[in-house]
Write an enzyme that holds these catalytic residues in place. Sequence first.
Site, PDB file in Angstrom:
ATOM      1  N   ALA A 126      45.005  36.305  39.304  1.00  0.00           N
ATOM      2  CA  ALA A 126      46.267  35.915  39.935  1.00  0.00           C
ATOM      3  C   ALA A 126      47.422  36.901  39.798  1.00  0.00           C
ATOM      4  O   ALA A 126      48.296  36.934  40.657  1.00  0.00           O
ATOM      5  CB  ALA A 126      46.709  34.550  39.395  1.00  0.00           C
ATOM      6  N   ASP A 176      38.262  35.672  31.238  1.00  0.00           N
ATOM      7  CA  ASP A 176      37.373  36.378  32.145  1.00  0.00           C
ATOM      8  C   ASP A 176      36.958  35.368  33.213  1.00  0.00           C
ATOM      9  O   ASP A 176      36.488  34.272  32.898  1.00  0.00           O
ATOM     10  CB  ASP A 176      36.151  36.875  31.356  1.00  0.00           C
ATOM     11  CG  ASP A 176      35.218  37.729  32.197  1.00  0.00           C
ATOM     12  OD1 ASP A 176      34.950  37.347  33.362  1.00  0.00           O
ATOM     13  OD2 ASP A 176      34.724  38.747  31.691  1.00  0.00           O
ATOM     14  N   ASP A 194      40.399  37.106  44.626  1.00  0.00           N
ATOM     15  CA  ASP A 194      40.857  38.444  45.020  1.00  0.00           C
ATOM     16  C   ASP A 194      40.345  39.373  43.927  1.00  0.00           C
ATOM     17  O   ASP A 194      40.999  39.596  42.921  1.00  0.00           O
ATOM     18  CB  ASP A 194      42.382  38.471  45.131  1.00  0.00           C
ATOM     19  CG  ASP A 194      42.891  39.785  45.685  1.00  0.00           C
ATOM     20  OD1 ASP A 194      42.336  40.252  46.693  1.00  0.00           O
ATOM     21  OD2 ASP A 194      43.832  40.347  45.102  1.00  0.00           O
ATOM     22  N   CYS A 247      40.947  44.953  47.880  1.00  0.00           N
ATOM     23  CA  CYS A 247      41.753  45.998  48.522  1.00  0.00           C
ATOM     24  C   CYS A 247      40.959  47.297  48.542  1.00  0.00           C
ATOM     25  O   CYS A 247      41.502  48.375  48.310  1.00  0.00           O
ATOM     26  CB  CYS A 247      43.102  46.170  47.825  1.00  0.00           C
ATOM     27  SG  CYS A 247      42.991  46.580  46.078  1.00  0.00           S
TER      28      CYS A 247
END
Length: 479
Positions: A126, A176, A194, A247
């Site tokens: 996050a 983790d 993400d 990304c």
Amino acid sequence: MAQHTVYFPDAFLTQMREAMPSTLSFDDFLAACQRPLRRSIRVNTLKISVADFLQLTAPYGWTLTPIPWCEEGFWIERDDEDALPLGSTAEHLSGLFYIQEASSMLPVAALFADGNSPQRVMDVAAAPGSKTTQIAARMNNEGAILANEFSASRVKVLHANISRCGIRNVALTHFDGRVFGAALPEMFDAILLDAPCSGEGVVRKDPDALKNWSPESNQEIAATQRELIDSAFHALRPGGTLVYSTCTLNREENEAVCLWLKETYPDAVEFLPLGDLFPGADKALTEEGFLHVFPQIYDCEGFFVARLRKTQAIPALPAPKYKVGNFPFIPVKNREAGQICQAAASVGLTWDENLRLWQRDKELWLFPVGIEALIGKVRFSRLGIKLAETHNKGYRWQHEAVIALASPDNVNAFELTPQKAEEWYRGRDVYPQAAPVADDVLVTFQHQPIGLAKRIGSRLKNSYPRELVRDGKLFTGNA
């Protein structure tokens, strides 16, 4: 816009030539990577509507260009960036917007696509909080979010951003991400993973991002990503939605991870195509229905987003062997809760049934009801918002509660001038020309709560947290 020199390993360029669709130009890719990244912001609709934000900032001469996949997102151009950093503007300090890269708004858009309205959501990785705060805004501060961050140093930043944006439905954990499938099986309606990645898409922001890049490191990272998505999939309830994003640009860390999950659970994984997510999404669409965003397509960071549904339950993982420990909070009894609510309302702090009062020693906390099912299953770093500390004369209301709960329309709200508001952010006491009547004063600026002050004679005693106090030039232009 000026060029900057990006470092590209030869093996990376070879890999990109193979990965890039024939419809895209490799020269355009290289040219896009050499251009610095456009700045972008997301309006925090928990505090202000997009229309009101545009009206408020209109006098500044900012050029705001809408981001197609996020109604509250804008690319921003400012003439005074050198004179006043975006993070020092009054609107940023009071949580009216979040500085967030445009492509990183895509995963949350995908998570809530097609009318999806999850009540319990997990954000597996996050920090620093851009996506958690975006999720909270989409949920209108209702339901519950478990925001996890593996890096201890980044948990503090995550909490600071959540607090600044006035978010109250979040629990923070520091684990983790691979533990959640066993620890919290089938507990979430939606999960955003993400994933940590090789960062190939961020060269426009960091020209040296690929200095330590290698095909071998891609393989190692992808192995971790497979473990993370497997764990997240176990934590997802049947019928729930999982969004996987990175990304980075190579297929090994993107499409291949999602295809591995489908091969592992062929009857439980359904890919949900993203071609209709926004006008023009088809330009980045893969044959699987994912979005593989090369930087030249939308003039943003390189990014990857996949959305899938868990169509049925899968075999559970072995139960974790660790002990969570005793939960140090107890629920506040109804009668006492009523008294606390009444006292809080007198200074402008109100909340709804989505939050419940809990106590630890002299501390009063508000926890989202939707997180209570997780108590005893996982250890929290921080849960909900700290409302107050009790003392002999009543309650010492906490700054984060003021930012999350205060109504600026309260009768005791006191609007500061720009100069006085800047003094407040510097941690100094304020001496208004006409002092308010009440002893506890809700301090506002631009009709937004920015803190709670004690009136002492003609002085408003500053309670702004020391760790948030700002130095240097702020929004009035005075250092």
